[in-house]
Design a protein around this motif. Structure first.
Motif, PDB file in Angstrom:
ATOM      1  N   GLU A 188       0.817  -1.219   0.000  1.00 38.06           N
ATOM      2  CA  GLU A 188       0.000   0.000   0.000  1.00 38.06           C
ATOM      3  C   GLU A 188       0.857   1.279   0.000  1.00 38.06           C
ATOM      4  O   GLU A 188       0.317   2.376  -0.151  1.00 38.06           O
ATOM      5  N   LEU A 196       0.362   4.064  -2.445  1.00 39.09           N
ATOM      6  CA  LEU A 196      -1.010   4.581  -2.379  1.00 39.09           C
ATOM      7  C   LEU A 196      -1.204   5.446  -1.139  1.00 39.09           C
ATOM      8  O   LEU A 196      -2.020   6.364  -1.108  1.00 39.09           O
ATOM      9  N   ALA A 197      -0.429   5.136  -0.091  1.00 40.20           N
ATOM     10  CA  ALA A 197      -0.532   5.885   1.164  1.00 40.20           C
ATOM     11  C   ALA A 197       0.394   7.104   1.168  1.00 40.20           C
ATOM     12  O   ALA A 197       0.381   7.899   2.111  1.00 40.20           O
ATOM     13  N   VAL A 253      -1.133  12.650  -0.797  1.00 37.65           N
ATOM     14  CA  VAL A 253      -1.495  11.258  -1.091  1.00 37.65           C
ATOM     15  C   VAL A 253      -2.057  10.584   0.170  1.00 37.65           C
ATOM     16  O   VAL A 253      -3.050   9.861   0.114  1.00 37.65           O
ATOM     17  N   TYR A 254      -1.424  10.875   1.313  1.00 38.03           N
ATOM     18  CA  TYR A 254      -1.814  10.188   2.557  1.00 38.03           C
ATOM     19  C   TYR A 254      -3.229  10.569   3.016  1.00 38.03           C
ATOM     20  O   TYR A 254      -4.003   9.689   3.426  1.00 38.03           O
ATOM     21  N   TRP A 293      -5.910   8.722   1.124  1.00 38.85           N
ATOM     22  CA  TRP A 293      -5.793   7.288   1.425  1.00 38.85           C
ATOM     23  C   TRP A 293      -6.356   6.990   2.811  1.00 38.85           C
ATOM     24  O   TRP A 293      -7.148   6.064   3.001  1.00 38.85           O
ATOM     25  N   ASN A 320     -10.176   7.307   2.876  1.00 40.25           N
ATOM     26  CA  ASN A 320     -10.849   6.142   2.275  1.00 40.25           C
ATOM     27  C   ASN A 320     -10.775   4.922   3.195  1.00 40.25           C
ATOM     28  O   ASN A 320     -11.742   4.180   3.329  1.00 40.25           O
ATOM     29  N   LYS A 321      -9.630   4.740   3.799  1.00 42.10           N
ATOM     30  CA  LYS A 321      -9.451   3.601   4.712  1.00 42.10           C
ATOM     31  C   LYS A 321     -10.418   3.728   5.894  1.00 42.10           C
ATOM     32  O   LYS A 321     -11.061   2.767   6.308  1.00 42.10           O
TER      33      LYS A 321
END
Ligand SMILES: Cc1cc2nc3c(=O)[nH]c(=O)nc-3n(C[C@H](O)[C@H](O)[C@H](O)COP(=O)(O)OP(=O)(O)OC[C@H]3O[C@@H](n4cnc5c(N)ncnc54)[C@H](O)[C@@H]3O)c2cc1C
Length: 338
Positions: free
Chosen positions: A84, A87-88, A148-149, A152, A155-156
């Motif tokens: 991940e 993406l994170a 980016v974080y 991410w 969404n998480k």
């Protein structure tokens, strides 16, 4: 733990990281994030995102401060090792800290021994960049790009039944009777919400340039830094104590550009792709503590504060959030719903 209602105020790096930690520790709780700014509108979005706490970063004592920093590093580094990671917005990065005047500027007692690599720069390395560099360190650390974080993490959080309510909280009274405990991660907003005179802004401005050939970070004097990130290179910076101005300053921009180009001349050909300004929520010491607030309506509200991370909120968000969540557990002990 069932039927526990927890609110997190704030959706910056501290609020989101706290909300994710709460989800891990309280699997059946109802968790709601209340915030009036998200993603690119937060201070977190402005951060360069380098894991580098200042030697002056302070919690209530040395032991707790080190615990926050160590836990934070291991948290980021664990994400960095997963599929991940990109993406994170978390990656490993190496670079140099240089000084022409003081060896202490390039040392960091929090990081030496924690990072996989932290060593004195060689004579050859001191000549890598123009300038009369006398002292230097080379280190490998992590970088967290909040551009980016933050999406991410959002969404998480949402994927694990997290709820988000866009809302400005003007007083804690608005929250009484609705939540068993509230975690206050409002960053600089806490100055007004808590009438906290110890919280002062340290204004910062950074430039984003397109320079994909820069793979290493460089720190020099006068807050000069060049930090490659996901998509762009961050050029900084400045630290203006008690300045509230969120407008770009052309003089700051010119000075940043000139100092960074002097350090890394190849940046002269790097086009500007963005500019960001933010107020670092500085507080000596960072406030992570429990408080039972008796609000204007005479009712009590259990609050855990988690704000005032200054220029190191991205660095220390995981460790401080873990600590704040332990305080949440303490506050909920004796709660009839547990
Ligand atoms: C130029 C610059 C460079 C930086 N570089 C780094 C770096 O390299 N490494 C690093 O670790 N740190 C860095 N920082 C510091 C970092 O950005 C901050 O420490 C961090 O963003 C603080 O996060 P936060 O979540 O507490 O605050 P914020 O990101 O400001 O989030 C606060 C949240 O609270 C909400 N909120 C506030 N008040 C209210 C209210 N009354 N009602 C509802 N919601 C409210 C806001 O809407 C927002 O969602 C830098 C900062 C700047 C300015």
């Amino acid at each position: 733990m069932t039927d526990v209602n927890i609110a997190v105020l704030g959706a910056g790096v501290v609020g989101l990281t706290t909300a994710l930690e709460l989800q891990t520790q309280f699997r059946n709780a109802r968790i709601t994030i209340l915030a009036d700014k998200f993603k690119e509108d937060t201070t977190s979005f402005v951060a360069a995102g380098l894991f580098r706490p200042s030697p002056n970063f302070s919690g209530p004592n040395e032991t707790i401060t080190r615990k926050w920093i160590n836990n934070s590093y291991h948290h980021w580094d664990t994400i960095r090792r997963t599929a991940e990671a990109s993406l994170a917005g978390v990656t490993e990065i190496s670079g140099y800290m240089f000084s022409s005047v003081s060896p202490s500027t390039v040392r960091n007692p929090y990081l030496e021994g924690l990072l996989p690599l932290y060593r004195t720069a060689t004579k050859e390395e001191l000549n890598l960049c123009p300038g009369d560099w006398k002292y230097g360190s080379f280190l490998t650390t992590v970088l967290i790009d909040c551009g980016v974080y933050l999406p991410w993490a959002t969404n998480k959080y949402l994927a694990t039944n997290g709820k988000i309510v866009p809302q400005t909280i003007n007083t804690f009274t608005e929250l009484t009777g609705k939540y068993d405990v509230v975690v206050n991660c409002t960053g600089f907003g806490a100055k007004y919400l808590c009438n906290d005179k110890k919280l002062v802004p340290i204004r910062g401005q950074v430039l984003k340039v397109h320079a994909p050939w820069v793979k290493t970070f460089f720190y020099g004097e006068y807050d000069t830094y060049i930090i490659p990130s996901f998509g762009a290179v961050t050029l900084g910076g400045c630290r203006q104590y008690e300045s509230y101005n969120l407008n770009p300053c052309k003089y700051d921009a010119l000075a940043i550009r000139e100092r960074c180009e002097a350090m890394l001349p190849s940046l002269k050909s790097a086009p500007l792709v963005g500019q960001r300004i933010g107020l670092r929520p500085h507080r000596d010491v960072v406030r992570i503590e429990k408080e039972v607030i008796t609000t204007e309506n005479g009712r009590n509200l259990k609050v855990v504060h988690n704000y005032g991370h200054g220029g190191y909120g991205v660095t220390t968000a995981p460790g401080t959030s873990k600590y704040a969540v332990e305080l949440v557990k303490e506050m909920l002990m004796g709660n009839s719903k547990l």
